[in-house]
Design an enzyme around this catalytic site. Structure first.
Site, PDB file in Angstrom:
ATOM      1  N   ASP A   1       0.867  -1.024   0.100  1.00  0.00           N
ATOM      2  CA  ASP A   1       0.007   0.025  -0.128  1.00  0.00           C
ATOM      3  C   ASP A   1       0.869   1.265  -0.168  1.00  0.00           C
ATOM      4  O   ASP A   1       2.202   1.197   0.380  1.00  0.00           O
ATOM      5  CB  ASP A   1      -0.661  -0.053   1.338  1.00  0.00           C
ATOM      6  CG  ASP A   1      -1.935  -0.931   1.372  1.00  0.00           C
ATOM      7  OD1 ASP A   1      -1.923  -1.592   0.494  1.00  0.00           O
ATOM      8  OD2 ASP A   1      -2.625  -0.872   2.218  1.00  0.00           O
TER       9      ASP A   1
ATOM     10  N   HIS B   1       3.640  -2.198   2.987  1.00  0.00           N
ATOM     11  CA  HIS B   1       3.977  -0.935   2.425  1.00  0.00           C
ATOM     12  C   HIS B   1       5.138  -0.475   1.677  1.00  0.00           C
ATOM     13  O   HIS B   1       5.988  -0.781   2.427  1.00  0.00           O
ATOM     14  CB  HIS B   1       3.756  -0.065   3.591  1.00  0.00           C
ATOM     15  CG  HIS B   1       2.479  -0.016   4.246  1.00  0.00           C
ATOM     16  ND1 HIS B   1       2.133  -1.022   5.009  1.00  0.00           N
ATOM     17  CD2 HIS B   1       1.123   0.576   4.200  1.00  0.00           C
ATOM     18  CE1 HIS B   1       0.790  -0.765   5.451  1.00  0.00           C
ATOM     19  NE2 HIS B   1       0.262   0.192   4.989  1.00  0.00           N
TER      20      HIS B   1
HETATM   21 ZN   LIG Z   1      -2.283   3.428   3.225  1.00  0.00          ZN
END
Ligand SMILES: [Zn+2]
Length: 243
Positions: free
Chosen positions: A49, A195
């Site tokens: 992400d 991430h």
């Molecule tokens: Zn996020």
């Protein structure tokens, strides 16, 4: 119990349910979300992400390329616009692109039109750059809000949450800790949250080097469990939609 106490208790219960519905990553109360895939196929899905974020997204792509692993990148529209070549590389190397809003806001108390704008601006920039409109959506912080699911249904998009997380967004977590937490409960059907960016930090303050350092051992650990990697799209039901 008197009436006032009963009303207070009922309100507390309603608030608790609403809190769970919006904030628990695995909740299905506001609408259907994909939280994990089928267990029978011995597959897991890696998700990244908050990117693209140079040079970390490229370093992750290098590792995925060397290991032959497919992943899904939930990108923010503003970051796709900032790093268009990185977004194109994600697509060219066969990974799946999902929508993670344009500016990465908390969706709580956001109007339907604001949520629609966050989704549509991101769809538009991704389409301009790589010629496709994602089918997958992941809300920032995993937080769903009232009105989000009708918007996703109109766009034939599916909300994707996660079943496992590496906690790589927690400042101070070492690569070893991210590896340990990623693999602790991972099993067939897991969707693992990592991430390549670090929203809401400005680009000059993004440091995803912990995720990059942890990734090779996470991949190795998944293989040791006898599992392989797929795109989150491969976890969707045959009609292609969950919500
Ligand atoms: Zn996020």
């Amino acid at each position: 119990m008197n009436a006032a106490a009963a009303i207070a208790l009922a309100l507390l219960g309603a608030c608790g349910t609403a809190f769970y519905a919006c904030f628990a990553p695995t909740s299905q109360l506001l609408g259907r979300s994909l939280v994990r895939g089928p267990a029978k196929d011995q597959q897991v899905a890696l998700t990244f992400d908050d990117g693209p974020a140079s040079p970390f997204t490229e370093q992750i792509l290098d590792i995925l390329h060397e290991t032959g692993v497919s992943a899904t990148f939930f990108v923010c529209g503003k970051n796709a616009a900032r790093y268009p070549d990185t977004l194109r590389r994600i697509r060219e190397e066969g990974h799946t692109i999902g929508n993670h809003t344009y500016t990465h806001p908390f969706l709580w108390f956001k109007s339907r039109s604001r949520m629609a704008s966050e989704i549509d601006r991101t769809q538009d920039v991704i389409e301009q750059l790589v010629g496709l409109r994602p089918k997958l959506f992941r809300p920032p912080y995993g937080i769903r809000w009232f009105g989000l699911f009708p918007l996703l249904r109109e766009r034939r998009m599916t909300d994707v949450q996660w079943s496992d997380a590496g906690f790589d967004w927690v400042a101070g977590n070492s690569p070893e800790e991210v590896i340990r937490r990623s693999l602790a409960k991972l099993r067939a059907g897991s969707i693992l949250l990592l991430h390549d960016g670090r929203e809401p930090r400005p680009p000059e303050h993004v440091d995803a080097s912990v995720t990059v350092a942890a990734l090779p051992a996470i991949i190795e650990g998944v293989w040791k469990k006898g599992l392989s990697f797929v795109s989150v799209e491969d976890f969707l039901p045959s009609d292609g939609q969950v919500s």
